[in-house]
Design an enzyme around this catalytic site. Structure first.
Site, PDB file in Angstrom:
ATOM      1  N   ASN A   1       0.840  -1.199   0.000  1.00 39.66           N
ATOM      2  CA  ASN A   1       0.000   0.000   0.000  1.00 39.66           C
ATOM      3  C   ASN A   1       0.874   1.248   0.000  1.00 39.66           C
ATOM      4  O   ASN A   1       1.958   1.278   0.594  1.00 39.66           O
ATOM      5  CB  ASN A   1      -0.909   0.021   1.233  1.00 39.66           C
ATOM      6  CG  ASN A   1      -1.767   1.282   1.271  1.00 39.66           C
ATOM      7  OD1 ASN A   1      -2.699   1.452   0.499  1.00 39.66           O
ATOM      8  ND2 ASN A   1      -1.425   2.198   2.162  1.00 39.66           N
TER       9      ASN A   1
ATOM     10  N   ARG B   1       1.271  13.344   5.959  1.00 35.84           N
ATOM     11  CA  ARG B   1       2.294  14.312   6.340  1.00 35.84           C
ATOM     12  C   ARG B   1       3.173  13.729   7.455  1.00 35.84           C
ATOM     13  O   ARG B   1       2.744  12.896   8.260  1.00 35.84           O
ATOM     14  CB  ARG B   1       1.645  15.603   6.802  1.00 35.84           C
ATOM     15  CG  ARG B   1       0.992  15.476   8.179  1.00 35.84           C
ATOM     16  CD  ARG B   1       0.309  16.739   8.591  1.00 35.84           C
ATOM     17  NE  ARG B   1      -0.113  16.713   9.972  1.00 35.84           N
ATOM     18  CZ  ARG B   1      -1.317  17.066  10.393  1.00 35.84           C
ATOM     19  NH1 ARG B   1      -2.234  17.462   9.532  1.00 35.84           N
ATOM     20  NH2 ARG B   1      -1.607  17.036  11.680  1.00 35.84           N
TER      21      ARG B   1
ATOM     22  N   TRP C   1      -1.035   8.792  10.445  1.00 30.85           N
ATOM     23  CA  TRP C   1      -1.989   7.794   9.988  1.00 30.85           C
ATOM     24  C   TRP C   1      -3.315   8.032  10.691  1.00 30.85           C
ATOM     25  O   TRP C   1      -3.455   7.757  11.893  1.00 30.85           O
ATOM     26  CB  TRP C   1      -1.483   6.390  10.301  1.00 30.85           C
ATOM     27  CG  TRP C   1      -0.486   5.865   9.326  1.00 30.85           C
ATOM     28  CD1 TRP C   1      -0.377   6.161   8.004  1.00 30.85           C
ATOM     29  CD2 TRP C   1       0.574   4.938   9.605  1.00 30.85           C
ATOM     30  NE1 TRP C   1       0.665   5.478   7.436  1.00 30.85           N
ATOM     31  CE2 TRP C   1       1.269   4.713   8.387  1.00 30.85           C
ATOM     32  CE3 TRP C   1       1.008   4.266  10.748  1.00 30.85           C
ATOM     33  CZ2 TRP C   1       2.355   3.856   8.298  1.00 30.85           C
ATOM     34  CZ3 TRP C   1       2.084   3.409  10.657  1.00 30.85           C
ATOM     35  CH2 TRP C   1       2.763   3.206   9.442  1.00 30.85           C
TER      36      TRP C   1
ATOM     37  N   GLU D   1      -1.470   1.910  -6.378  1.00 28.78           N
ATOM     38  CA  GLU D   1      -0.934   3.183  -6.879  1.00 28.78           C
ATOM     39  C   GLU D   1       0.147   2.970  -7.947  1.00 28.78           C
ATOM     40  O   GLU D   1       0.235   3.744  -8.907  1.00 28.78           O
ATOM     41  CB  GLU D   1      -0.377   3.997  -5.712  1.00 28.78           C
ATOM     42  CG  GLU D   1      -1.433   4.495  -4.744  1.00 28.78           C
ATOM     43  CD  GLU D   1      -1.911   3.444  -3.745  1.00 28.78           C
ATOM     44  OE1 GLU D   1      -2.889   3.701  -3.014  1.00 28.78           O
ATOM     45  OE2 GLU D   1      -1.292   2.352  -3.684  1.00 28.78           O
TER      46      GLU D   1
ATOM     47  N   ASP E   1      -3.144  23.233   7.824  1.00 31.85           N
ATOM     48  CA  ASP E   1      -3.626  22.130   7.003  1.00 31.85           C
ATOM     49  C   ASP E   1      -4.354  22.598   5.756  1.00 31.85           C
ATOM     50  O   ASP E   1      -4.568  23.792   5.535  1.00 31.85           O
ATOM     51  CB  ASP E   1      -4.529  21.222   7.836  1.00 31.85           C
ATOM     52  CG  ASP E   1      -4.238  19.752   7.603  1.00 31.85           C
ATOM     53  OD1 ASP E   1      -4.063  19.371   6.432  1.00 31.85           O
ATOM     54  OD2 ASP E   1      -4.174  18.994   8.579  1.00 31.85           O
TER      55      ASP E   1
END
Length: 633
Positions: free
Chosen positions: A174, A179, A192, A240, A290
């Site tokens: 995965n 960040r 996470w 991905e 953020d």
């Protein structure tokens, strides 16, 4: 014959391409990684400026590049497509591989199957990213030009990390983008969140009594950087690396990391190798400016131990910044819209298109157009979307007719005022919320609002009056015009001197589209509700459909600033109220002011991100020293 790993598209080849096209500027004069680069990059993205390569970052021998995908066109270029709409067509072709039936069907799908055979990554022995190796005490993350982006950030943050783990049981690979705050020379936080795959892998490792191996790629093919952020369609086996390989039309080159059992992109600029120990106490991470435009407050997250760093001989460190929209992530979000659209249409075929405007910072607002054929269909589609992947985090969903221009932000809200009667055509519900949402009633849980702004059928209006007649009745004055994001609007209902006054109101403005913007300095519990009830009873409320109450820092002359603030600051089920007005027309009040402990809000309320004035002044003074064009200043 497949190209060697070093010939596969990578960050530095994309930098060269942008420079050839006049879309990248080099800065050779010294610049600080603390705030200065952020201020420059923020100005560039707000004005659609070029990417910038800083060749002399103080305290680091490595150059830094930023703004690689800060326009729609540049994002498409980075993904190898002519336009972002081409991305949807590519993904639709990929999904259609599942639709072949029988021998004839398979033969018809052969061109697609040949493409699909190129999808699995290919392992190489020698990789550019392993030309230089730091091990043990050699590891020093301070040598890498990681940015401190905003004044109240808890430290420097890696903002484009491609974090890779493997399921401790199934060994499934995965990648995600989370960040990473640099804590020391060899540790970082690992952000996470509870819904992320990395969290599930860590929980499994804890149950098995194991450390979780982690590898983090920085840089590489821009298509892979994007893929790490993408909501992948629900296709078995798709990850991905396969998505990036599919976009490039060839298998993605990977190499086994040196100290952990994880395949990593061979063409990255840096790889951080190490582990997270699930038995170890979590550490305080944050604050962080953020993507919402607010600071995410400090919280506890796992600690990542970096035991090795590999890199190219002459690597370039890529970075991005997030904050008040629009930012670079707005274009990554738009790419994800195109990526997700075909999958959504497979399940909800009446969807024509959807869009997540920058003011909604992704999950706060989704506008969906549908081909409507029966009553209640708007709610069916909205509820269906809330059950699809990351769309479960959507806070406000507006559903419009099939021919509506979704990217016209002002026209969206005009359509809402014209076709959605508060109370009748609005539905409050609740569900999972992004954990970065600071206004929700609980961490990761809160209210949602569905607005049906489609043309109504007789069954939906509760009378024998046709939908067009009912929607045209006592809603908006004839000839009213649509606002644009950040545009200046004239007052048509009442002069400012005749608008009602109320405790704490700093500024207010009515728009010709049925909206009333109010900036409120909130000092006591229930103040916004009392304000809404007072305003609804005032004669000036006639024709107003929506009352938007904002904090005192909001510019009521800027519709984009108002909506950005309100969408961030409401839990719809708690903060949106349908009120009657003197004219009998329903009014929807949105309490987008800050929430107080006296109102039962137990968490701290975050601050909006604002750059220090001293930094802005310093950047102004050094702009020409850095050789930056005046037009982007």
């Amino acid at each position: 014959m497949p190209r060697a790993a070093k010939e596969f598209p990578d960050l530095q080849s994309f930098i060269r391409l942008l420079e050839e096209r006049g879309e990248l500027i080099r800065v050779s004069a010294p610049v600080s990684r603390e705030l200065e680069i952020t201020e420059i990059a923020d100005r560039m993205v707000k004005k659609g400026g070029p990417a910038v390569l800083f060749e002399n970052v103080r305290g680091s021998e490595f150059p830094l590049v930023i703004g690689l995908m800060n326009t729609r066109e540049r994002t498409a270029l980075s993904l190898g497509v002519g336009d972002l709409d081409d991305l949807a067509r590519k993904v639709r072709d990929l999904i259609d591989l599942k639709g072949a039936g029988g021998v004839a069907g398979m033969l018809g799908q052969l061109p697609k199957l040949r493409d699909a055979m190129n999808l699995p990554p290919r392992r190489v022995r020698n990789a550019p990213v392993q030309e230089v190796v730091w091990r043990g005490d050699e590891v020093d993350l301070s040598k890498i030009p990681v940015l401190k982006c905003w004044p109240e950030d808890g430290g420097p943050f890696v903002t484009l990390p491609l974090v890779m783990t493997r399921d401790p049981e199934t060994r499934e690979w995965n990648m995600g983008m989370y960040r990473m705050q640099v804590m020391s020379k060899n540790t970082t936080g690992m952000h996470w969140q509870r819904h992320k795959t990395g969290t599930r892998h860590l929980e499994k490792a804890k149950r098995l009594g194991q450390k979780l191996e982690v590898a983090v790629a920085i840089g590489g093919d821009p298509a892979l950087i994007y893929a790490a952020t993408a909501p992948l369609p629900p296709v078995p086996g798709l990850n991905e690396l396969i998505l990036a390989g599919y976009l490039r039309g060839q298998r993605y080159p990977v190499v086994r990391a040196l100290t952990v059992d994880i395949d990593v992109p061979a063409n990255a600029e840096f790889i951080l190798e190490g582990y997270v120990d699930p038995q170890e106490d979590w550490v305080t991470e944050g604050p962080f400016g953020d993507h919402t435009g607010f600071y995410t407050l400090p919280d506890l997250y796992p600690l990542f131990h970096v035991t090795a760093v590999t890199m190219r001989k002459n690597p370039v460190y890529p970075a991005t910044i997030v904050g008040r929209p629009p930012m670079e992530d707005a274009y990554l979000i738009e790419a994800s819209e195109r990526l997700f659209l075909p999958a959504a249409q497979l399940i909800l075929p009446e969807i024509v298109d959807f869009h997540m405007p920058p003011a909604g910072v992704a999950h706060n607002l989704m506008v969906v157009s549908i081909k409507k054929t029966y009553p209640g269909q708007a709610y069916k589609v909205a509820n269906g979307l809330l059950g699809l992947g990351q769309n479960m985090f959507a806070k406000v969903i507006v559903v419009v007719d099939e021919d509506f221009p979704l990217t016209d932000f002002g026209a969206v809200w005009r359509e809402v005022a014209q076709k959605a009667v508060p109370g009748r055509d609005t539905l409050l519900t609740r569900g999972p919320i992004d954990v970065l949402d600071h206004s929700s009633r609980g961490w990761g849980f809160g209210g949602k609002l569905i607005i049906d702004a489609t043309t109504k059928r007789p069954e939906e209006v509760g009378s024998g009056v046709s939908s067009r007649e009912e929607q045209a009745h006592d809603v908006l004055p004839a000839g009213a015009t649509s606002p644009t994001l950040g545009g200046q609007l004239r007052q048509i209902f009442a002069p400012a001197t005749e608008l009602p006054t109320f405790e704490g109101v700093v500024a207010q403005r009515q728009t010709p589209d049925g909206y009333w913007f109010v900036s409120l300095r909130k000092t006591r519990a229930g103040q916004a509700r009392a304000l809404a009830e007072t305003f609804a009873a005032h004669p000036a409320a006639q024709g107003v459909r929506h009352l938007l109450i904002c904090d005192e820092e909001t510019d009521v002359q800027d519709a984009g600033d108002v909506w950005w603030t309100v969408l961030n600051n409401v839990d719809p089920e708690r903060d949106c109220w349908t009120l009657g007005t003197g004219s009998g027309v329903g009014l929807l009040a949105w309490d987008g002011a800050r929430k107080l402990p006296e109102e039962g809000f137990v968490r701290d309320w975050p601050r909006k991100i604002v750059m220090d004035e001293a930094v802005r002044n310093r950047v102004d003074a050094l702009w020409h020293v850095w050789g930056l064009p005046e037009q982007w200043r």
